[in-house]
Write a protein that holds these residues in place. Structure first.
Motif, PDB file in Angstrom:
ATOM      1  N   ILE A   1       0.873  -1.174   0.000  1.00 19.16           N
ATOM      2  CA  ILE A   1       0.000   0.000   0.000  1.00 19.16           C
ATOM      3  C   ILE A   1       0.906   1.219   0.000  1.00 19.16           C
ATOM      4  O   ILE A   1       1.790   1.336   0.858  1.00 19.16           O
ATOM      5  CB  ILE A   1      -0.916   0.036   1.237  1.00 19.16           C
ATOM      6  N   THR A   2       0.692   2.116  -0.941  1.00 23.54           N
ATOM      7  CA  THR A   2       1.521   3.310  -1.001  1.00 23.54           C
ATOM      8  C   THR A   2       0.687   4.485  -1.469  1.00 23.54           C
ATOM      9  O   THR A   2      -0.269   4.307  -2.217  1.00 23.54           O
ATOM     10  CB  THR A   2       2.743   3.089  -1.920  1.00 23.54           C
TER      11      THR A   2
ATOM     12  N   ARG B   1      15.133  -0.372  -0.528  1.00 25.08           N
ATOM     13  CA  ARG B   1      15.486   1.038  -0.664  1.00 25.08           C
ATOM     14  C   ARG B   1      14.214   1.866  -0.801  1.00 25.08           C
ATOM     15  O   ARG B   1      13.248   1.426  -1.418  1.00 25.08           O
ATOM     16  CB  ARG B   1      16.347   1.214  -1.905  1.00 25.08           C
ATOM     17  N   MET B   2      14.244   3.052  -0.220  1.00 28.88           N
ATOM     18  CA  MET B   2      13.160   4.011  -0.384  1.00 28.88           C
ATOM     19  C   MET B   2      13.803   5.359  -0.647  1.00 28.88           C
ATOM     20  O   MET B   2      14.777   5.725   0.016  1.00 28.88           O
ATOM     21  CB  MET B   2      12.295   4.077   0.867  1.00 28.88           C
TER      22      MET B   2
ATOM     23  N   LEU C   1       7.351   9.213  -4.211  1.00 34.27           N
ATOM     24  CA  LEU C   1       7.988   8.340  -3.229  1.00 34.27           C
ATOM     25  C   LEU C   1       8.163   6.976  -3.876  1.00 34.27           C
ATOM     26  O   LEU C   1       7.186   6.376  -4.335  1.00 34.27           O
ATOM     27  CB  LEU C   1       7.110   8.237  -1.982  1.00 34.27           C
ATOM     28  N   MET C   2       9.390   6.497  -3.951  1.00 32.83           N
ATOM     29  CA  MET C   2       9.662   5.230  -4.614  1.00 32.83           C
ATOM     30  C   MET C   2      10.305   4.236  -3.647  1.00 32.83           C
ATOM     31  O   MET C   2      11.054   4.622  -2.768  1.00 32.83           O
ATOM     32  CB  MET C   2      10.573   5.460  -5.818  1.00 32.83           C
ATOM     33  N   THR C   3       9.976   2.971  -3.862  1.00 29.12           N
ATOM     34  CA  THR C   3      10.498   1.907  -3.002  1.00 29.12           C
ATOM     35  C   THR C   3      10.859   0.708  -3.861  1.00 29.12           C
ATOM     36  O   THR C   3      10.129   0.354  -4.782  1.00 29.12           O
ATOM     37  CB  THR C   3       9.439   1.483  -1.968  1.00 29.12           C
ATOM     38  N   THR C   4      11.975   0.088  -3.542  1.00 29.42           N
ATOM     39  CA  THR C   4      12.389  -1.152  -4.186  1.00 29.42           C
ATOM     40  C   THR C   4      12.234  -2.283  -3.181  1.00 29.42           C
ATOM     41  O   THR C   4      12.694  -2.167  -2.045  1.00 29.42           O
ATOM     42  CB  THR C   4      13.856  -1.068  -4.651  1.00 29.42           C
ATOM     43  N   PHE C   5      11.585  -3.366  -3.625  1.00 29.80           N
ATOM     44  CA  PHE C   5      11.384  -4.549  -2.786  1.00 29.80           C
ATOM     45  C   PHE C   5      12.063  -5.756  -3.414  1.00 29.80           C
ATOM     46  O   PHE C   5      12.166  -5.851  -4.639  1.00 29.80           O
ATOM     47  CB  PHE C   5       9.891  -4.888  -2.671  1.00 29.80           C
TER      48      PHE C   5
END
Length: 105
Positions: free
Chosen positions: A14-15, A72-73, A86-90
């Motif tokens: 969820i973002t 990483r965010m 806002l970016m995130t790597t999973f």
């Protein structure tokens, strides 16, 4: 919470723009559904996501659960609205420790 219960699977992200600060009721409520915040795990610095009218807040959030590990965010630099992206790597771990602990795998 009802959407998570009704539509959610083991892996959920969820973002978005929550229009609220860390520690708010909504984030605490989502924690009841095993949703974890990414920022405390991999975020660094103030991570301001809202900048309009000289108000500087982090009111955009990313939460997750399941076979995912945030790596990483970061905040993007593009200004297409009053929020920075806002970016995130999973990584997909294949190891849902939350489900294993609660016996719901």
């Amino acid at each position: 919470g009802s959407y998570i219960t009704r539509l959610g699977g083991p892996n959920i992200i969820i973002t978005g723009d929550f229009n609220d600060v860390p520690g708010c009721y909504t984030l605490r409520r989502l924690a009841d559904f095993r949703m974890k915040q990414v920022y405390p795990e991999v975020g660094f610095g103030p991570m301001i996501t809202y900048y309009a009218n000289r108000f500087y807040f982090r009111i955009d959030h990313t939460l997750y659960r399941g076979d995912l590990q945030p790596l990483r965010m970061w905040r993007g630099k593009t200004r297409l609205s009053d929020h920075y992206p806002l970016m995130t790597t999973f990584a997909i771990t294949g190891n849902d420790t939350d489900a294993q602990q609660s016996g719901t795998k």
